[in-house]
Design a protein around this motif. Structure first.
Motif, PDB file in Angstrom:
ATOM      1  N   VAL A  55      56.211  36.830  64.596  1.00  0.00           N
ATOM      2  CA  VAL A  55      56.026  38.055  63.811  1.00  0.00           C
ATOM      3  C   VAL A  55      57.120  39.084  64.094  1.00  0.00           C
ATOM      4  CG1 VAL A  55      53.536  37.684  63.834  1.00  0.00           C
ATOM      5  CG2 VAL A  55      54.545  39.273  65.478  1.00  0.00           C
ATOM      6  N   PHE A  56      57.929  38.847  65.108  1.00  0.00           N
ATOM      7  CA  PHE A  56      58.992  39.796  65.449  1.00  0.00           C
ATOM      8  C   PHE A  56      60.251  39.465  64.649  1.00  0.00           C
ATOM      9  CE2 PHE A  56      56.084  40.051  68.983  1.00  0.00           C
ATOM     10  CZ  PHE A  56      56.069  41.405  69.284  1.00  0.00           C
ATOM     11  N   VAL A  57      60.243  39.895  63.398  1.00  0.00           N
ATOM     12  CA  VAL A  57      61.358  39.630  62.498  1.00  0.00           C
ATOM     13  C   VAL A  57      61.802  40.941  61.837  1.00  0.00           C
ATOM     14  CG1 VAL A  57      60.641  37.256  62.028  1.00  0.00           C
ATOM     15  CG2 VAL A  57      59.826  39.113  60.554  1.00  0.00           C
ATOM     16  N   ALA A  58      63.059  40.992  61.447  1.00  0.00           N
ATOM     17  CA  ALA A  58      63.550  42.149  60.709  1.00  0.00           C
ATOM     18  C   ALA A  58      62.888  42.158  59.338  1.00  0.00           C
ATOM     19  CB  ALA A  58      65.064  42.072  60.570  1.00  0.00           C
ATOM     20  N   ALA A  59      62.214  43.256  59.016  1.00  0.00           N
ATOM     21  CA  ALA A  59      61.443  43.320  57.775  1.00  0.00           C
ATOM     22  C   ALA A  59      61.221  44.771  57.385  1.00  0.00           C
ATOM     23  CB  ALA A  59      60.102  42.605  57.941  1.00  0.00           C
ATOM     24  N   SER A  60      60.706  44.961  56.177  1.00  0.00           N
ATOM     25  CA  SER A  60      60.360  46.301  55.715  1.00  0.00           C
ATOM     26  C   SER A  60      59.229  46.193  54.705  1.00  0.00           C
ATOM     27  CB  SER A  60      61.578  46.996  55.097  1.00  0.00           C
ATOM     28  OG  SER A  60      61.336  48.375  54.891  1.00  0.00           O
ATOM     29  N   LEU A  61      58.660  47.321  54.333  1.00  0.00           N
ATOM     30  CA  LEU A  61      57.518  47.347  53.432  1.00  0.00           C
ATOM     31  C   LEU A  61      57.971  47.425  51.977  1.00  0.00           C
ATOM     32  CD1 LEU A  61      55.266  49.673  55.546  1.00  0.00           C
ATOM     33  CD2 LEU A  61      54.534  47.464  54.659  1.00  0.00           C
ATOM     34  N   VAL A  62      57.487  46.475  51.182  1.00  0.00           N
ATOM     35  CA  VAL A  62      57.857  46.366  49.779  1.00  0.00           C
ATOM     36  C   VAL A  62      56.604  46.491  48.914  1.00  0.00           C
ATOM     37  CG1 VAL A  62      58.823  44.828  48.010  1.00  0.00           C
ATOM     38  CG2 VAL A  62      59.871  44.943  50.281  1.00  0.00           C
ATOM     39  N   PHE A  63      56.728  47.199  47.811  1.00  0.00           N
ATOM     40  CA  PHE A  63      55.609  47.357  46.885  1.00  0.00           C
ATOM     41  C   PHE A  63      55.477  46.127  45.997  1.00  0.00           C
ATOM     42  CE2 PHE A  63      54.270  48.505  42.539  1.00  0.00           C
ATOM     43  CZ  PHE A  63      52.960  48.880  42.801  1.00  0.00           C
ATOM     44  N   TYR A  64      54.248  45.613  45.888  1.00  0.00           N
ATOM     45  CA  TYR A  64      53.934  44.521  44.978  1.00  0.00           C
ATOM     46  C   TYR A  64      52.787  44.958  44.080  1.00  0.00           C
ATOM     47  CZ  TYR A  64      56.935  40.956  47.021  1.00  0.00           C
ATOM     48  OH  TYR A  64      58.025  40.228  47.419  1.00  0.00           O
ATOM     49  N   GLN A  65      52.955  44.777  42.785  1.00  0.00           N
ATOM     50  CA  GLN A  65      51.948  45.198  41.820  1.00  0.00           C
ATOM     51  C   GLN A  65      50.853  44.135  41.701  1.00  0.00           C
ATOM     52  OE1 GLN A  65      53.627  46.852  38.244  1.00  0.00           O
ATOM     53  NE2 GLN A  65      51.798  46.410  37.032  1.00  0.00           N
ATOM     54  N   PRO A  66      49.631  44.451  42.162  1.00  0.00           N
ATOM     55  CA  PRO A  66      48.554  43.458  42.102  1.00  0.00           C
ATOM     56  C   PRO A  66      47.942  43.380  40.705  1.00  0.00           C
ATOM     57  CG  PRO A  66      47.725  45.486  43.041  1.00  0.00           C
ATOM     58  CD  PRO A  66      49.201  45.710  42.799  1.00  0.00           C
ATOM     59  N   GLN A  67      47.255  42.296  40.421  1.00  0.00           N
ATOM     60  CA  GLN A  67      46.571  42.149  39.134  1.00  0.00           C
ATOM     61  C   GLN A  67      45.234  42.860  39.131  1.00  0.00           C
ATOM     62  OE1 GLN A  67      46.419  37.887  38.407  1.00  0.00           O
ATOM     63  NE2 GLN A  67      48.483  37.886  37.524  1.00  0.00           N
ATOM     64  N   SER A  68      44.662  43.006  40.316  1.00  0.00           N
ATOM     65  CA  SER A  68      43.393  43.723  40.450  1.00  0.00           C
ATOM     66  C   SER A  68      43.279  44.228  41.880  1.00  0.00           C
ATOM     67  CB  SER A  68      42.205  42.809  40.110  1.00  0.00           C
ATOM     68  OG  SER A  68      42.123  41.729  41.041  1.00  0.00           O
ATOM     69  N   ILE A  69      42.437  45.226  42.088  1.00  0.00           N
ATOM     70  CA  ILE A  69      42.232  45.782  43.423  1.00  0.00           C
ATOM     71  C   ILE A  69      40.767  46.087  43.645  1.00  0.00           C
ATOM     72  CG2 ILE A  69      44.546  46.777  43.615  1.00  0.00           C
ATOM     73  CD1 ILE A  69      43.242  49.500  42.930  1.00  0.00           C
ATOM     74  N   ASP A  70      40.399  46.236  44.897  1.00  0.00           N
ATOM     75  CA  ASP A  70      39.049  46.643  45.271  1.00  0.00           C
ATOM     76  C   ASP A  70      39.135  48.056  45.832  1.00  0.00           C
ATOM     77  OD1 ASP A  70      36.416  46.818  45.953  1.00  0.00           O
ATOM     78  OD2 ASP A  70      36.583  45.549  47.742  1.00  0.00           O
ATOM     79  N   GLY A  71      39.236  49.049  44.950  1.00  0.00           N
ATOM     80  CA  GLY A  71      39.348  50.440  45.377  1.00  0.00           C
ATOM     81  C   GLY A  71      40.767  50.784  45.813  1.00  0.00           C
ATOM     82  N   LEU A  72      40.974  52.069  46.128  1.00  0.00           N
ATOM     83  CA  LEU A  72      42.291  52.567  46.494  1.00  0.00           C
ATOM     84  C   LEU A  72      42.444  52.872  47.973  1.00  0.00           C
ATOM     85  CD1 LEU A  72      42.846  55.019  43.490  1.00  0.00           C
ATOM     86  CD2 LEU A  72      44.077  52.884  43.902  1.00  0.00           C
ATOM     87  N   ASP A  73      41.491  52.465  48.779  1.00  0.00           N
ATOM     88  CA  ASP A  73      41.534  52.791  50.204  1.00  0.00           C
ATOM     89  C   ASP A  73      42.386  51.835  51.032  1.00  0.00           C
ATOM     90  OD1 ASP A  73      39.912  55.023  49.873  1.00  0.00           O
ATOM     91  OD2 ASP A  73      38.076  53.840  50.107  1.00  0.00           O
ATOM     92  N   ASN A  74      42.545  50.618  50.579  1.00  0.00           N
ATOM     93  CA  ASN A  74      43.269  49.602  51.343  1.00  0.00           C
ATOM     94  C   ASN A  74      44.675  49.416  50.768  1.00  0.00           C
ATOM     95  OD1 ASN A  74      44.165  47.469  52.865  1.00  0.00           O
ATOM     96  ND2 ASN A  74      42.732  45.975  52.005  1.00  0.00           N
ATOM     97  N   ALA A 119      47.063  47.773  51.853  1.00  0.00           N
ATOM     98  CA  ALA A 119      47.595  46.418  52.023  1.00  0.00           C
ATOM     99  C   ALA A 119      47.470  45.602  50.733  1.00  0.00           C
ATOM    100  CB  ALA A 119      46.854  45.708  53.151  1.00  0.00           C
ATOM    101  N   GLN A 120      46.723  46.116  49.762  1.00  0.00           N
ATOM    102  CA  GLN A 120      46.592  45.423  48.487  1.00  0.00           C
ATOM    103  C   GLN A 120      47.892  45.490  47.668  1.00  0.00           C
ATOM    104  OE1 GLN A 120      42.256  45.939  46.720  1.00  0.00           O
ATOM    105  NE2 GLN A 120      42.884  47.850  47.704  1.00  0.00           N
ATOM    106  N   TRP A 121      48.755  46.465  47.978  1.00  0.00           N
ATOM    107  CA  TRP A 121      50.015  46.573  47.230  1.00  0.00           C
ATOM    108  C   TRP A 121      51.259  46.738  48.103  1.00  0.00           C
ATOM    109  CZ3 TRP A 121      45.896  49.985  46.516  1.00  0.00           C
ATOM    110  CH2 TRP A 121      46.028  51.251  47.103  1.00  0.00           C
ATOM    111  N   TRP A 122      51.073  46.801  49.413  1.00  0.00           N
ATOM    112  CA  TRP A 122      52.228  46.830  50.321  1.00  0.00           C
ATOM    113  C   TRP A 122      52.304  45.519  51.101  1.00  0.00           C
ATOM    114  CZ3 TRP A 122      56.066  49.975  49.836  1.00  0.00           C
ATOM    115  CH2 TRP A 122      55.893  51.311  49.462  1.00  0.00           C
ATOM    116  N   ARG A 123      53.526  44.981  51.253  1.00  0.00           N
ATOM    117  CA  ARG A 123      53.724  43.771  52.036  1.00  0.00           C
ATOM    118  C   ARG A 123      54.938  43.930  52.944  1.00  0.00           C
ATOM    119  NH1 ARG A 123      53.464  38.977  47.448  1.00  0.00           N
ATOM    120  NH2 ARG A 123      51.493  39.586  46.462  1.00  0.00           N
ATOM    121  N   TRP A 124      54.796  43.414  54.177  1.00  0.00           N
ATOM    122  CA  TRP A 124      55.972  43.275  55.032  1.00  0.00           C
ATOM    123  C   TRP A 124      56.780  42.106  54.483  1.00  0.00           C
ATOM    124  CZ3 TRP A 124      57.903  46.703  58.065  1.00  0.00           C
ATOM    125  CH2 TRP A 124      57.091  47.554  58.833  1.00  0.00           C
ATOM    126  N   VAL A 125      58.038  42.341  54.190  1.00  0.00           N
ATOM    127  CA  VAL A 125      58.882  41.285  53.636  1.00  0.00           C
ATOM    128  C   VAL A 125      60.078  41.073  54.568  1.00  0.00           C
ATOM    129  CG1 VAL A 125      60.343  40.578  51.704  1.00  0.00           C
ATOM    130  CG2 VAL A 125      58.187  41.783  51.274  1.00  0.00           C
TER     131      VAL A 125
END
Length: 336
Positions: free
Chosen positions: A112-131, A133-139
């Motif tokens: 898990v110790f890799v050079a990475a950053s947070l990238v936005f990914y547009q999901p097709q559906s979500i379960d509320g706006l509190d999480n 991680a539904q649209w951010w990913r370490w890439v």
């Protein structure tokens, strides 16, 4: 209202040694002089977060500010001249990482110790706006030169704001240019563009009325974007009308780092008439008390009224100094 950057994963690394940087003579090219003055800092409307109150008067000396966010081309000149390596381009260091974690936290696997950053990914559906991680990913391999990962680049995007920039990266650039990051008070004062107690850099008109005023999210965040403002993600610098001081993109496009530490209770303890305030001496976020955080301002292309109104002039968010994201950049100021 959900925070645009609430409980994001943190990025850990060791800083480059910037002690050998030779600061350039400050050039005011591409900057405007913001006049000295006093203003009411903080929210006076019902849409503010708790940490935007109470409104309090602040007095500032004049300062110079970049008319737009630092671009890819400008940041490349810095990297070419210094060899600087951004936070997102370096592997996290466990010895640094564990300082911000509860005692006894086991070390994760080396994978898990890799050079990475947070990238936005547009999901097709979500379960509320509190999480988030539904649209951010370490890439792995995502950084300022490769905004969505190793197979992407910034060819043809010299005039786009540089992103995937941590606070540490922004500070290094500022040191090289002989400039600095704006204080939170300077940023808000400049964003207001001489307008008194207005909600946005352009006044009080709702962002989706009239002509497009900033690069934000239109539609249902984060599932669908109508692109009414002509941009789905980042927009080039200076594509929307500047505010009263001639500053572009003080709302939307990318969040901008400020120099101040974040404390949730800072406004409550603020002086009634502070002169050139520099923020609290340390950071405290009750949601993540062990992680020091700095202020970001202005909102981004992801801001929507249903999620966060980060494009309001008083909206303030916080992020750890070593976090980099696809929607975070900066601009510089100078006192002389």
């Amino acid at each position: 209202m959900a925070s645009c950057q609430q409980n994001l994963p943190d990025r850990f690394g060791v800083l480059n040694d910037t002690s050998s940087f030779v600061a350039n003579k400050v050039s005011h090219r591409g900057m405007v002089l913001i006049p000295a003055g006093a203003f009411n800092m903080g929210a006076n409307d019902k849409d503010g977060h708790e940490d935007e109150y109470p409104q309090h008067k602040v007095k500032l000396s004049s300062f110079w500010m970049d008319v737009s966010e630092v671009t890819n081309a400008e940041f490349k000149k810095f990297v070419d001249a210094t060899g600087y390596i951004t936070t997102a381009e370096r592997k996290p260091v466990w010895e640094e990482m564990k300082k911000q974690l509860p005692a006894g936290t086991p070390k994760p696997p080396d994978s898990v110790f890799v050079a990475a950053s947070l990238v936005f990914y547009q999901p097709q559906s979500i379960d509320g706006l509190d999480n988030v991680a539904q649209w951010w990913r370490w890439v792995k391999g995502a950084n300022w030169q490769h905004p969505h990962g190793p197979k992407t680049d910034i060819t043809g995007k010299d005039n786009y704001p540089v992103v995937h920039i941590s606070w540490d990266d922004a500070m290094a650039y500022c040191k090289w240019t002989g400039k600095r990051l704006p204080t939170e008070a300077e940023w808000e004062y400049a964003a207001r563009g001489s307008l008194k107690d207005n909600l946005y850099p352009w006044g009080n008109e709702d962002i989706e009325k009239g002509i497009a005023k900033a690069n934000t999210w239109q539609g249902s965040f984060p599932i669908s974007n109508t692109n009414w403002d002509s941009y789905e993600g980042l927009a080039p610098a200076k594509r929307f009308k500047p505010n009263g001081y001639g500053l572009f993109d003080m709302a939307g496009n990318v969040w901008e780092w400020c120099s101040d530490w974040y404390r949730s209770d800072y406004y409550e303890a603020a002086d009634e008439l502070a002169t050139n305030p520099i923020g609290p001496p340390d950071s405290y976020d009750p949601m993540e008390p062990k992680i020091p955080k700095k202020i970001v301002r202005g909102g981004s292309f992801m801001c929507n009224a249903s999620y966060c109104k980060g494009y309001r002039v008083t909206s303030r968010m916080k992020t750890s100094t070593d976090t980099s994201l696809e929607h975070t950049g900066f601009r510089c100021v100078s006192s002389n």
